[in-house]
Design an enzyme around this catalytic site. Structure first.
Site, PDB file in Angstrom:
ATOM      1  NE  ARG A  84      39.989  40.542  28.375  1.00  0.00           N
ATOM      2  CZ  ARG A  84      41.136  40.713  29.010  1.00  0.00           C
ATOM      3  NH1 ARG A  84      41.781  41.863  28.874  1.00  0.00           N
ATOM      4  NH2 ARG A  84      41.639  39.760  29.735  1.00  0.00           N
TER       5      ARG A  84
ATOM      6  CB  THR B  38      35.947  38.821  36.704  1.00  0.00           C
ATOM      7  OG1 THR B  38      34.772  38.015  36.799  1.00  0.00           O
ATOM      8  CG2 THR B  38      35.607  40.261  37.031  1.00  0.00           C
ATOM      9  CG  ASN B  39      34.430  34.708  33.299  1.00  0.00           C
ATOM     10  OD1 ASN B  39      34.675  35.585  32.454  1.00  0.00           O
ATOM     11  ND2 ASN B  39      33.247  34.155  33.426  1.00  0.00           N
ATOM     12  CB  CYS B  40      39.450  36.925  30.443  1.00  0.00           C
ATOM     13  SG  CYS B  40      38.191  37.600  29.365  1.00  0.00           S
ATOM     14  CG  LEU B  41      39.862  31.394  32.981  1.00  0.00           C
ATOM     15  CD1 LEU B  41      39.139  30.064  32.917  1.00  0.00           C
ATOM     16  CD2 LEU B  41      40.396  31.644  34.377  1.00  0.00           C
TER      17      LEU B  41
END
Lengths: 100, 95, 121
Positions: free
Chosen positions: A85, A97-100
């Site tokens: 980020r 958008t794919n921070c899980l």
């Protein structure tokens, strides 16, 4: 111009001095070690239109910047706590958008 | 004389329906997914000689087809699109 | 640890009229991130997603094709393309932007029979 969270609204507004002021806001002082990572992240985004997850980006770092830099601890040290980020914000890229 | 626009790929029934009813002197303009028909000889096979067929350049470029457009199909830009709609009596869209 | 499942993501639609290309890709990357055996299959108009030299700037869209080569970086196991779909569109392997496994309909049936989960886009 940045959004509420401090990400650049227009990707073409990015410059090294913009990166420096975004980084200062994040409490990071950019050093010679930061720039190759920032530029690599921008290149990857430019080529693939995608921000990879940390594990994948570290793999790309190992390939492009050398094995000793291709480790997540290295990335964490440069961009503490939430490396992708922070790195994206400083590199003038959209929030991953794919921070899980 | 009618300008028929088709915006679906050749696997869709839009193109075959249009080809069944199209009259001599009318033309086809391929737009959006319709431009995929510009690289496959089958849909126009029999009618190519009688029909004028156009394809929209921006859609061709978007889909990576620039080097593959079959001879006999003329590409037009957005201004060309507007000029065509003025040139024909009416426009029918097949979708 | 859970037993890994095998996922097959099927792409059947052309790239710009719907958002399905991006949705399928996001799902494929996500299942791969969770160490699930992931394969991606392109068939029917989905083949068009893989064409080289796509440049949608003039229709003001993003080039979703640019992200496909990332599948390999995420350790996606295999990318398949149905041969019949290629042939029906007057295309061949050289028209595609990355290496894929072109398979015939019989191998495709076998592939599909052996998946735990199939997701169709």
């Amino acid at each position: 111009m940045v959004d509420k969270e401090g990400y650049l609204l227009h990707l073409e507004d990015w410059s090294e001095s913009a990166a420096q002021s975004i980084a200062l806001n994040e409490g990071i002082e950019l050093t010679a070690d930061h720039w190759p990572v920032i530029h690599l992240l921008r290149d990857v985004y430019d080529e693939f239109q995608h921000t990879p997850i940390t594990r994948v980006f570290v793999k790309i770092m190992a390939e492009k910047l050398g094995k000793e830099k291709g480790r997540s601890i290295y990335l964490m040290r440069l961009f503490p706590e939430t490396p992708m980020r922070k790195a994206c914000k400083i590199a003038g890229l959209p929030k991953p958008t794919n921070c899980l | 004389m009618i300008l028929h626009t088709i915006n679906k790929s050749p696997q869709h029934s839009a193109i075959s329906a249009c080809l069944r009813i199209i009259g001599k002197g009318s033309a086809i303009l391929l737009i959006e997914d319709g431009v995929y028909a510009a690289i496959s000889p089958s849909p126009f096979h029999n009618q190519l000689c009688d029909l004028k067929i156009y394809a929209l350049e921006a859609d061709i470029k978007a889909r990576g087809l620039s080097d593959k457009v079959l001879p006999g199909i003329e590409t037009v830009d957005y201004q060309g699109f507007v000029a065509l709609t003025a040139q024909y009596d009416s426009v029918q869209s097949w979708f | 640890m859970m037993n890994p499942k095998s996922f097959l993501i099927i792409n059947r639609h052309s790239p710009y009229q719907t958002n399905s290309a991006k949705e399928a890709l996001d799902v494929a990357l996500m299942t791969a991130v969770f160490n699930q055996k992931t394969s991606v299959l392109f068939m029917d108009d989905g083949i068009y997603q893989l064409l080289k030299k796509q440049d949608p700037t003039d229709i003001t869209q993003k080039n979703s094709a640019a992200t496909f080569p990332m599948l390999e970086m995420y350790d996606v196991d295999a990318v398949y393309v149905e041969q019949a779909s290629l042939e029906a569109r007057n295309l061949n392997e050289q028209d595609l932007l990355m290496p894929v496994q072109v398979i015939d309909s019989e191998s495709l049936r076998e592939l599909i029979e052996n998946q735990t989960i199939i997701l169709n886009f």
